[in-house]
Scaffold this active site. Structure first.
Site, PDB file in Angstrom:
ATOM      1  CD  GLU A   8      -0.717   8.766   6.547  1.00  0.00           C
ATOM      2  OE1 GLU A   8      -0.111   8.045   7.352  1.00  0.00           O
ATOM      3  OE2 GLU A   8      -0.151   9.440   5.676  1.00  0.00           O
TER       4      GLU A   8
ATOM      5  CD1 TRP B  15      -1.628  -2.149   2.365  1.00  0.00           C
ATOM      6  CD2 TRP B  15      -2.676  -1.820   0.426  1.00  0.00           C
ATOM      7  NE1 TRP B  15      -2.451  -3.229   2.152  1.00  0.00           N
ATOM      8  CE2 TRP B  15      -3.111  -3.052   0.964  1.00  0.00           C
ATOM      9  CE3 TRP B  15      -3.190  -1.397  -0.800  1.00  0.00           C
ATOM     10  CZ2 TRP B  15      -4.037  -3.860   0.321  1.00  0.00           C
ATOM     11  CZ3 TRP B  15      -4.124  -2.200  -1.446  1.00  0.00           C
ATOM     12  CH2 TRP B  15      -4.530  -3.420  -0.879  1.00  0.00           C
TER      13      TRP B  15
END
Length: 390
Positions: free
Chosen positions: A370, A164
């Protein structure tokens, strides 16, 4: 799409220099980003030449010291620049946030020699960075990473895979978290790895529902040799470095989310003002007016939340809880507002002729990157009630 757009957001900025910066960013957006955003996203094109321009313009290092090519701007200003960029094209706003995140470890934990050698090129030399923490089997459980760095002569040999990775395969440098010891959190070390290092390769980009112009790919490290001079911080300090970077990075995602939501609201306001049904603009109907009012209120609340967290950071005060709150609230707001914008445009909102369907697809990933929003709730709860008893 209509040209009857609301006025630009009135910015809360601390200095005249910051106002000039926002004006510069808005001019650049209208000239270089907005005209081609829809076409380039549809084609899945990453605007590398635009990032070179942003680098030359000083917009890739706003929060870092001026002596190394940065802008010496507070987070309060930097995040509002991110919001403007994300409103024009999320690929650009998020890309600037990721690059800033990739520079964080070196800028805050690197030695004086490391900073002097590498940071100027990273901030203003046209380079693009990527941040490598997640792995195929360790996403939310970041401390469970298995990519290893073994001492070998005057350096280290890195082996493993990262997943990712925004800018994976096109980045000029990667900030890579690796395992150098058995302790879950104190056995992790950070390295600055060149993008052209021997043994480093990228898988094919992920096929995503949105953000198609921003490449996301796995990075494979097969016996990649990195000299000890590219180790950032002390051996075993990498997890603390990673968490520090994520606190700041979450504010970047919050600002990008509000930018995306603002773009969706602006489109909905413009459309409902000119679309007529039953002899009236649809914006005359109370049910739709209330939806617009709720969307605007959520956006203002999210903006206030991320700015409050940024001011804490700028003042040198703890802001981890507030960063998690801002990321949680702002990304949920982006998802809600973009979904409502599609609804307000009716059938047209579901077509690619208008940008709100793209905004809705893009908003979803912001609730994941995040740290997922479930992880943000874990972080917030720990600040309130302490660690889980288990």
């Amino acid at each position: 799409m209509t040209d009857q757009r609301p006025q630009p957001v009135e910015r809360e900025l601390p200095t005249e220099e910051a106002h000039d910066l926002i004006s510069l960013v808005r001019e650049l957006i209208e000239r270089e980003i907005r005209p081609n955003a829809a076409e380039e996203e549809a084609a899945g094109r990453f605007p590398r030449e635009l990032f070179a321009l942003l680098s030359r313009s000083g917009l890739l290092g706003l929060v870092y010291p001026e002596e190394f090519g940065g802008g010496d701007q507070p987070y309060e200003v930097y995040l509002q620049v991110l919001e403007e960029l994300a409103a024009a094209r999320l690929t650009v706003g998020l890309g600037v946030s990721v690059h800033t995140l990739a520079c964080h470890a070196l800028a805050h934990y690197g030695s004086k020699d490391q900073i002097a050698e590498h940071l100027p090129a990273m901030l203003g030399g046209g380079l693009l960075g990527a941040y490598c923490l997640s792995e195929p089997s360790s996403g939310s459980d970041a401390a469970g990473l298995t990519t290893r760095a073994a001492r070998e002569g005057d350096g280290w040999t890195l082996t493993g895979s990262k997943a990712w990775i925004t800018h994976g395969g096109i980045a000029d440098f990667y900030t890579v978290m690796t395992r150098t010891g058995p302790d879950r959190t104190r056995g992790i070390t950070a390295f600055l790895v060149p993008g052209d290092a021997s043994g480093l390769s990228a898988a094919a980009p992920e096929r995503k529902m949105g953000m198609k112009g921003s490449p996301t790919a796995q990075i494979h490290l097969e016996d990649v040799h990195v000299p000890d001079a590219r180790r950032i911080g002390e051996e075993g300090q990498g997890f603390a470095i990673a968490l520090s970077a994520l606190d700041a990075g979450r504010l970047g995602i919050a600002a990008c989310s509000i930018g995306l939501a603002q773009a969706a609201l602006d489109e909905a306001v413009a459309y409902t003002a000119q679309r007529r049904q039953f002899g009236h603009p649809v914006a005359d109907f109370q049910g739709l007016r209330f939806m617009l009012a709720d969307m605007a209120t959520q956006i203002e609340a999210g903006r206030a939340l991320y700015l409050a967290a940024a001011r804490l950071r700028d003042a040198g005060r703890p802001f981890s809880k507030q960063a998690a709150m801002a990321k949680l609230f702002c990304t949920d707001t982006a998802m809600k507002v973009t979904t409502d914008a599609v609804q307000l445009l009716g059938g047209y909102g579901y077509t690619a002729d208008f940008p709100v369907e793209r905004y809705m697809r893009e908003a979803k990933v912001l609730q994941i990157v995040e740290g997922t929003n479930q992880i943000q709730r874990v972080v917030i709860a720990r600040h309130l009630a302490g660690p889980e008893s288990r």
